[in-house]
Motif scaffolding. Structure first.
Motif, short mmCIF file in Angstrom:
data_model
loop_
_atom_site.label_atom_id
_atom_site.label_comp_id
_atom_site.label_asym_id
_atom_site.label_seq_id
_atom_site.Cartn_x
_atom_site.Cartn_y
_atom_site.Cartn_z
N HIS A 105 0.83 -1.21 0.00
CA HIS A 105 0.00 0.00 0.00
C HIS A 105 0.86 1.26 0.00
O HIS A 105 0.45 2.30 -0.53
CB HIS A 105 -0.92 0.00 1.23
CG HIS A 105 -1.88 -1.15 1.25
ND1 HIS A 105 -2.82 -1.35 0.27
CD2 HIS A 105 -2.03 -2.17 2.13
CE1 HIS A 105 -3.51 -2.44 0.54
NE2 HIS A 105 -3.04 -2.96 1.67
N TYR A 108 2.14 1.48 -3.70
CA TYR A 108 1.08 1.81 -4.66
C TYR A 108 -0.10 2.42 -3.91
O TYR A 108 -1.14 1.76 -3.71
CB TYR A 108 0.64 0.57 -5.42
CG TYR A 108 1.78 -0.17 -6.07
CD1 TYR A 108 2.33 0.26 -7.27
CD2 TYR A 108 2.32 -1.31 -5.46
CE1 TYR A 108 3.38 -0.43 -7.86
CE2 TYR A 108 3.37 -2.00 -6.04
CZ TYR A 108 3.90 -1.55 -7.24
OH TYR A 108 4.94 -2.23 -7.82
N TYR A 110 -3.42 4.49 -3.07
CA TYR A 110 -4.65 4.80 -3.80
C TYR A 110 -5.52 5.71 -2.94
O TYR A 110 -5.66 5.51 -1.74
CB TYR A 110 -5.44 3.52 -4.12
CG TYR A 110 -4.93 2.76 -5.33
CD1 TYR A 110 -5.40 3.05 -6.60
CD2 TYR A 110 -3.96 1.78 -5.19
CE1 TYR A 110 -4.92 2.36 -7.71
CE2 TYR A 110 -3.47 1.08 -6.28
CZ TYR A 110 -3.95 1.38 -7.55
OH TYR A 110 -3.48 0.70 -8.64
N SER A 111 -6.10 6.68 -3.62
CA SER A 111 -7.05 7.55 -2.93
C SER A 111 -8.42 6.87 -2.90
O SER A 111 -8.64 5.85 -3.55
CB SER A 111 -7.15 8.90 -3.65
OG SER A 111 -7.67 8.71 -4.96
N LYS A 112 -9.34 7.46 -2.16
CA LYS A 112 -10.69 6.90 -2.09
C LYS A 112 -11.36 6.91 -3.45
O LYS A 112 -12.09 5.97 -3.81
CB LYS A 112 -11.54 7.69 -1.08
CG LYS A 112 -11.12 7.51 0.37
CD LYS A 112 -12.06 8.25 1.30
CE LYS A 112 -11.65 8.03 2.75
NZ LYS A 112 -12.56 8.74 3.69
N GLU A 113 -11.10 7.98 -4.23
CA GLU A 113 -11.69 8.07 -5.56
C GLU A 113 -11.15 6.98 -6.48
O GLU A 113 -11.90 6.35 -7.24
CB GLU A 113 -11.42 9.46 -6.17
CG GLU A 113 -12.15 10.61 -5.49
CD GLU A 113 -11.50 10.99 -4.16
OE1 GLU A 113 -10.35 10.53 -3.91
OE2 GLU A 113 -12.13 11.73 -3.38
N GLN A 114 -9.84 6.75 -6.41
CA GLN A 114 -9.24 5.71 -7.24
C GLN A 114 -9.74 4.33 -6.83
O GLN A 114 -10.01 3.47 -7.69
CB GLN A 114 -7.71 5.77 -7.12
CG GLN A 114 -7.09 6.99 -7.78
CD GLN A 114 -5.60 7.08 -7.50
OE1 GLN A 114 -5.15 6.76 -6.40
NE2 GLN A 114 -4.83 7.50 -8.50
N PHE A 115 -9.85 4.12 -5.52
CA PHE A 115 -10.35 2.83 -5.05
C PHE A 115 -11.80 2.61 -5.51
O PHE A 115 -12.17 1.51 -5.94
CB PHE A 115 -10.28 2.78 -3.52
CG PHE A 115 -10.80 1.50 -2.93
CD1 PHE A 115 -10.05 0.34 -2.99
CD2 PHE A 115 -12.06 1.46 -2.33
CE1 PHE A 115 -10.53 -0.84 -2.46
CE2 PHE A 115 -12.54 0.29 -1.80
CZ PHE A 115 -11.78 -0.87 -1.85
N GLN A 116 -12.62 3.66 -5.46
CA GLN A 116 -14.00 3.54 -5.90
C GLN A 116 -14.06 3.26 -7.40
O GLN A 116 -14.90 2.48 -7.88
CB GLN A 116 -14.77 4.83 -5.57
CG GLN A 116 -16.26 4.76 -5.88
CD GLN A 116 -16.96 3.67 -5.11
OE1 GLN A 116 -16.72 3.49 -3.92
NE2 GLN A 116 -17.82 2.92 -5.77
N LEU A 118 -11.81 1.63 -9.10
CA LEU A 118 -11.47 0.21 -9.25
C LEU A 118 -12.65 -0.69 -8.91
O LEU A 118 -12.90 -1.69 -9.60
CB LEU A 118 -10.27 -0.12 -8.35
CG LEU A 118 -8.91 0.39 -8.81
CD1 LEU A 118 -7.85 0.09 -7.75
CD2 LEU A 118 -8.51 -0.25 -10.13
N GLN A 119 -13.37 -0.32 -7.86
CA GLN A 119 -14.55 -1.10 -7.48
C GLN A 119 -15.60 -1.09 -8.60
O GLN A 119 -16.19 -2.13 -8.92
CB GLN A 119 -15.16 -0.55 -6.20
CG GLN A 119 -14.34 -0.80 -4.94
CD GLN A 119 -14.32 -2.26 -4.55
OE1 GLN A 119 -13.37 -2.98 -4.84
NE2 GLN A 119 -15.37 -2.72 -3.90
#
Length: 210
Positions: A105, A108, A110-116, A118-119
């Motif tokens: 982590h 690499y 990831y922000s919350k927006e990037q994680f969302q 990806l989801q």
């Protein structure tokens, strides 16, 4: 007891620090109860050596329970302080410490927006996979149906091949003539079958009369 979930510590230790402290508390408390019972039994044995003593076992039990309550109150206060120290200084992982399995982590992030995002992409891929799986199942069903139709067509072709062979044996090559020939033979067979059925009925009647 602390209400902080301490999930990161649970990941590292394999158990929650609160569970550890609870077990220690129960162990100390059980030891305290056992110690009070031992003290009570010693006092009762000592009193057996003084027949003139007017203290009854009931009074001793009442005094033991009172002293146990006093000890438990002080023990709870001391344990509360001990728990606070252990949870902060011993069973606590500092905020700046990263566990080895979580190093990825750091490499690499990831922000919350990037994680969302990806989801959302994962959900979209899952929908596509389900659609493709459903389409594949429909194609397999259609293929099986085509195999069945092909088998029936092959049977029809074999029937026509047999028909052509019969026509050649009887010197008939025209399809209309062949069909008429087959129709005529079929009628003959129906007549023979009908004649056999009538004779069979007559035989059964004859047998019944006998």
């Amino acid at each position: 007891m602390s209400v902080n979930p301490m999930a990161y510590e649970a990941q590292f230790f394999g158990f929650t620090p609160q569970t550890c402290m609870l077990r220690v508390y129960i162990a100390f408390q059980d030891y305290l109860f056992e110690m009070m019972l031992v003290v009570e039994s010693v006092i009762l044995k000592k009193l057996d050596g003084f027949p003139d003593c007017k203290i009854s076992p009931f009074q001793i039990r009442k005094s033991t329970e009172k002293f146990l309550l006093f000890m438990k109150e002080h023990f709870d206060k001391l344990f509360s302080k001990m728990e606070e120290v252990l949870l902060q200084l011993v069973l606590n992982i500092p905020k700046n410490v990263l566990l080895p399995e979580d190093k990825v982590h750091e490499q690499y992030p990831y922000s919350k927006e990037q994680f969302q995002a990806l989801q959302d992409e994962i959900h979209q891929l899952q929908k596509q996979y389900r659609a493709e799986a459903s389409a594949g199942q429909a194609l397999r069903a259609e293929l099986e149906e085509q195999k069945a139709v092909r088998a029936e067509l092959e049977k029809i072709l074999q029937w026509f091949d047999g028909l052509e062979s019969i026509c050649r044996e009887h010197g008939t090559c025209n399809f209309k003539e062949s069909f008429a020939f087959l129709t005529q033979n079929a009628k003959k067979l129906q007549g023979v079958l009908k004649d056999v059925e009538e004779k069979s009925k007559k035989i059964k009647k004859h047998d019944q009369l006998l």
